[in-house]
Design a protein around this motif. Sequence first.
Motif, PDB file in Angstrom:
ATOM      1  N   ALA A 182       0.852  -1.189   0.000  1.00 61.24           N
ATOM      2  CA  ALA A 182       0.000   0.000   0.000  1.00 61.24           C
ATOM      3  C   ALA A 182       0.886   1.237   0.000  1.00 61.24           C
ATOM      4  CB  ALA A 182      -0.912   0.001   1.227  1.00 61.24           C
ATOM      5  N   ASP A 189       1.045   5.273   0.895  1.00 66.04           N
ATOM      6  CA  ASP A 189       0.349   6.304   1.667  1.00 66.04           C
ATOM      7  C   ASP A 189       0.108   7.489   0.735  1.00 66.04           C
ATOM      8  OD1 ASP A 189      -0.573   8.261   3.385  1.00 66.04           O
ATOM      9  OD2 ASP A 189       0.808   7.739   5.000  1.00 66.04           O
ATOM     10  N   THR A 190      -1.119   7.586   0.224  1.00 67.49           N
ATOM     11  CA  THR A 190      -1.415   8.607  -0.786  1.00 67.49           C
ATOM     12  C   THR A 190      -1.535  10.000  -0.189  1.00 67.49           C
ATOM     13  OG1 THR A 190      -3.809   8.226  -0.591  1.00 67.49           O
ATOM     14  CG2 THR A 190      -2.601   6.918  -2.232  1.00 67.49           C
ATOM     15  N   ARG A 203       3.229   6.180  -8.414  1.00 60.56           N
ATOM     16  CA  ARG A 203       2.701   4.891  -7.943  1.00 60.56           C
ATOM     17  C   ARG A 203       2.731   3.852  -9.054  1.00 60.56           C
ATOM     18  NH1 ARG A 203      -1.506   8.329  -5.633  1.00 60.56           N
ATOM     19  NH2 ARG A 203      -3.029   7.449  -7.100  1.00 60.56           N
ATOM     20  N   THR A 207     -10.793  -0.622   0.047  1.00 55.93           N
ATOM     21  CA  THR A 207     -10.231   0.665  -0.362  1.00 55.93           C
ATOM     22  C   THR A 207     -11.286   1.747  -0.563  1.00 55.93           C
ATOM     23  OG1 THR A 207     -10.168  -0.286  -2.586  1.00 55.93           O
ATOM     24  CG2 THR A 207      -8.106  -0.218  -1.367  1.00 55.93           C
ATOM     25  N   SER A 253      -4.007   2.943   2.565  1.00 52.41           N
ATOM     26  CA  SER A 253      -3.443   3.982   1.698  1.00 52.41           C
ATOM     27  C   SER A 253      -4.160   5.324   1.866  1.00 52.41           C
ATOM     28  CB  SER A 253      -3.517   3.539   0.243  1.00 52.41           C
ATOM     29  OG  SER A 253      -4.874   3.401  -0.157  1.00 52.41           O
ATOM     30  N   TRP A 257      -6.629   6.294   0.359  1.00 48.76           N
ATOM     31  CA  TRP A 257      -7.030   6.712  -0.972  1.00 48.76           C
ATOM     32  C   TRP A 257      -8.522   7.003  -0.967  1.00 48.76           C
ATOM     33  CZ3 TRP A 257      -9.740   3.545  -4.853  1.00 48.76           C
ATOM     34  CH2 TRP A 257      -9.741   4.100  -6.136  1.00 48.76           C
ATOM     35  N   PRO A 296      -3.327   2.841  -5.753  1.00 54.57           N
ATOM     36  CA  PRO A 296      -3.039   3.154  -4.341  1.00 54.57           C
ATOM     37  C   PRO A 296      -2.480   1.933  -3.624  1.00 54.57           C
ATOM     38  CG  PRO A 296      -5.387   2.829  -4.656  1.00 54.57           C
ATOM     39  CD  PRO A 296      -4.769   2.839  -6.026  1.00 54.57           C
ATOM     40  N   ILE A 297      -2.776   0.764  -4.186  1.00 54.16           N
ATOM     41  CA  ILE A 297      -2.190  -0.472  -3.698  1.00 54.16           C
ATOM     42  C   ILE A 297      -1.516  -1.175  -4.876  1.00 54.16           C
ATOM     43  CG2 ILE A 297      -3.757  -0.785  -1.746  1.00 54.16           C
ATOM     44  CD1 ILE A 297      -4.267  -2.899  -4.818  1.00 54.16           C
TER      45      ILE A 297
END
Length: 531
Positions: free
Chosen positions: A288, A290-291, A302, A445, A455, A457, A494-495
């Motif tokens: 993941a 961290d956004t 990413r 998510t 994340s 997100w 995001p992942i």
Amino acid sequence: MTLRPIHALIGAALFTSTLLAGPAFAQTLHRGNAGEPQTLDQARTSVNIEAFVLKDLYEGLTIYDPNGKIVPGAAESWQVSDDGTVYTFKIRDAAKWSNGDPVKAEDFVFSMRRIQDPKTAAPYANILYPIKNAEKANKGEVPLDQIGVRAVDDKTLEITLERPTPFFIELLAHQTGLPVHPATVQAQGDNFVRPGVMVSNGAFKLTEQVTNDHITVTKNPEYWDAANVKLNEVIFYPIDDAAAAQRRFQAGEIDMTFDFAADQLDFLKKEFGDQVRVTPKLSTEYYAFDTRTAPFDDVNVRNALSMAIDRDFLSKEIFQGARLPSLSFVPPGIVGYEKPSEPTYASMDQLDREDEALRLLKDAGYGEGGKPLNISIRYNTNTNHERVATAIADMWRTQFGANVTLQNSDVASHYAYLQEGGTFNVARAGWVADYADAENFLALTTTGNKTFNYSKWSNPKYDRLMAASYEEQDPAKRAEILHQAETLILKEQPIVPLLNSASLWLVSNKVSGWGDNAADEHLSKYLSVNR
């Protein structure tokens, strides 16, 4: 899931006495199980080695067939209301308990209330939370009789849900959906699980349990489908030493065994060929981002980092093929969802991906001549997790000149930090399905998932798609909505999906009726032994 360690193994004398048993020999299946069950109480179960035994003893409203498809169990049929919130089940007229009592709708009412009773402390009570007032009852906020389950008559069960839950039928095949015999539980309390006391409604009944040695179940003549059950007896051996289980399989002392040592995969394939079963299971290991923090708030960064990871290398060199490379968040094998969605670069070979990754990173202002790329990878302490992190760090250093550091902590601390919203760069995570539906992965998510959206997100379109999936009752249309959601998350990254775990079994070619399936469900009622 964690298996309780055991230290005793099966003695040769036990096998000898069993093998000399005469005519019953051909109808006895010897199953290696990867540990000693802590309980045979379906309300308190938490691991698969318990479920393997429980699902031979009891039968829920729905069950899995050998191919991992949901089929009728104790219920011969069901109807769903137009709004998707009321399920009406017809219990089989021929369904009986092992003592000859008929299986009634009220038995399921009793059992589902027992699961949600706070006094029971069922670890998986949440599986049945879609039932109206189930969660409130489990938290002590409403009485148990307000849970949305009722017996219309002896053979008709009505279940009302809080909201439409298209995967509800799958939830009922979980071990928490298995009924208990009310009169026995009321009379015996916790002792109802003992051999000679237990009354069950499945294909087998419990006849012997010797802790750390074996569990014997024998054919239940009262079972509604007993005529099609070929085995007279199944003996489960709780062998938590994978090497010992492998040796006993090689010696022909057990017919099948679960979870052999992955580093033996190549050797075993050479010796046993297709008796070695490696099946992707419903689990995904992923990283993941961290956004919330730069540069991981940049979709180009990413995607570049994801594309530079050689998943084939991770699978072959670290896990010897016992874990399988994945570019998808949803694992393969979910009936009705079929092939998971993939990112646009799935068709590229690894070298082309790496070239495109360099371009994306340059566009984001990093790499050669750009800003330095500093990355910290967090993971929970484990030799394999460390090897994966080390390999990915080397890939990022080689491809981008990144400065990559590793940070590890024990599993409890690692996940507590992520679930409490701690900041990070990149963090390892994994998810094993609680039920066979793509939603179980994609819901992680959503913006509203404060616990598992590591994340952090947030995408309104994604949230709308997931919300629409709960309302859509047509299976094909719902699958399409979920595919759109997975396509979106793979575009945004995001992942970073890495690997699918695999179920590892040794199954003798003398065993018939076995089916590889991602749900890892293998009921003995479908199996036979040809000696």
